[in-house]
Scaffold this motif. Structure first.
Motif, PDB file in Angstrom:
ATOM      1  N   UNK A  26       1.122 -11.766  -4.290  1.00  0.00           N
ATOM      2  CA  UNK A  26       0.772 -10.352  -4.051  1.00  0.00           C
ATOM      3  C   UNK A  26       0.365 -10.151  -2.598  1.00  0.00           C
ATOM      4  N   UNK A  27       0.948  -9.138  -2.008  1.00  0.00           N
ATOM      5  CA  UNK A  27       0.600  -8.786  -0.637  1.00  0.00           C
ATOM      6  C   UNK A  27      -0.884  -8.414  -0.560  1.00  0.00           C
TER       7      UNK A  27
ATOM      8  N   UNK B   3      -2.630  -6.757   1.469  1.00  0.00           N
ATOM      9  CA  UNK B   3      -3.017  -5.610   2.286  1.00  0.00           C
ATOM     10  C   UNK B   3      -3.994  -4.704   1.560  1.00  0.00           C
ATOM     11  N   UNK B   4      -4.783  -4.028   2.369  1.00  0.00           N
ATOM     12  CA  UNK B   4      -5.700  -3.017   1.858  1.00  0.00           C
ATOM     13  C   UNK B   4      -4.954  -1.700   1.679  1.00  0.00           C
TER      14      UNK B   4
END
Lengths: 157, 157, 157, 157
Positions: free
Chosen positions: A1-2, A4-5
């Motif tokens: 899973x990426x 990123x916020x």
């Protein structure tokens, strides 16, 4: 899973020039922070935030009110036509790790309430305050889009 | 189509004795007015309102948070296990012709916001006030459950 | 909680006279068994089932496609205007303890699939069969509405 | 609005090696065609399709069953934690311009039915057939993932 916020910027489709300016700057700040911008994908503050994010090289995700992807604004990288109407407001809040609220529409108030309910960090600029029995809801307020995004990112650390 | 009026009573599952008392009286007043009582079907203020309605011979409909009908409280005539979590708050508001808000949970604030967004008449007792730019949201307040239901029915006329 | 059984009757809004006749008889059988009838609340087979249930003194619940209660058919005791479009098919299936499928619309096939997915007992009359790799899906078929309801009630015991 | 095509690949989380292989190849073909890959974002066939798309440089969007983004598989560019359970199947279908179905789970059958209901082009590989009154549902079948994606793209032209 990426890892990123994701930051959701919520605000009215029918917005004043001042709210549009703040939303656009907020979108740009979200993008510069390397976060994904989530909005309802419509016009007004949603479009301004997406335009700001795209101008800063960011990625934008729109969760649309209606059932056709063509309803999305021109600055969406990806769009989900939910066909769920107002219920999609819950999706917009749930998809963000934190929420930035701009302006004073009733839909925005519903999203603020869901953010509080779901325990999502939230920061407002020129948006609703709410209180019950003299006790205000915890909606920290910032003086500018940049300060709002900075505060939100610190809350997410 | 049955022409009955539907009134949604919204309030927290974790409620004070005072809020429970008001919710129960509200449910009874809704039933005495011949209206169907709609709630989220859970405990606390939702259960109290349903108990009040049933004690006054009314009909109660619960739109449940989870996906099992057995989660509903003991005073529901009919229950819909939505499995939609917080999104069911939108259904609770949409199903009522008018909305009566009790107490101060965040979920209640989300329902107030949706009622305002959808243009549904709403009356509050001991619940949220909200404002933006110094302008309060139009959430009329009543001093008792009876006054609240009376006011709501007049707004629906 | 009211211990009554809920039976969902699913079928097309645009139905043949034969499907309408079966749906109406199915609604009547559900009511005679003391069960609540759940449908999508619209026209065609949904309306016929509700008419049958009401003629037999039963209780009918409609989970509507659109966002206005006035869209419901004339034989609903209670209606929930979901505003969720096709997604409400999932609610119709989830609300029933068992499902009775009539006729051959694509929406009906989606509801059959959800019933199978959710592990709800289902019986069909003149409806879809489905198979994969030569293996048929377990959709028991009945020769009449009465046999279908009887079979479904035995499956629910 | 980005004019890219979106293709939804639907299939079971609990899949055979053969279904996984087909799903992965399908994801790669979708990516090579320049289309966005949409899935339910979970494991099994969903994960295999995303892995295939990523290996071919494509963009992947996951519409998750639960309410936490961390439930998504490791090959998602963007994920929406819907918290809607089975209802998100409708979103997966609605978000695609066309649908490619793999394998034989009940959830896959529900998505096939929604695609037919919504009039979305659909192609299957080793998946459900369905018929009513002797008339089969229009689910074109392909012999390989590549043929399936090619056929779907022609249907979308």
């Amino acid at each position: 899973m990426n890892p990123r916020t994701y930051i959701s910027v919520i605000g009215p489709s029918d917005a004043s020039p001042e709210v549009l300016r703040i939303a656009e700057e907020a979108g740009a700040c979200v993008a510069r922070a390397g976060a994904v911008l989530v909005t309802g994908g419509g016009g007004g503050a949603m479009e301004a935030a997406c335009r700001g994010a795209r101008s800063a090289g960011g990625l934008t995700l729109g969760l649309l009110y209606g059932s056709s992807r063509s309803e999305g604004n021109d600055y969406l990288d990806l769009a989900v036509p939910t066909g769920m109407g107002e219920m999609r407001n819950v999706l917009v809040v749930r998809t963000g790790d934190g929420v930035l609220a701009v302006g004073g529409a009733f839909g925005t108030l519903s999203e603020i309430a869901f953010a509080l309910k779901l325990g999502k960090p939230i920061v407002g600029i020129g948006t609703w305050t709410a209180s019950v029995g003299g006790k205000p809801a915890p909606i920290p307020s910032a003086g500018s889009a940049r300060q709002a995004v900075d505060l939100l990112l610190r809350m997410l650390d």
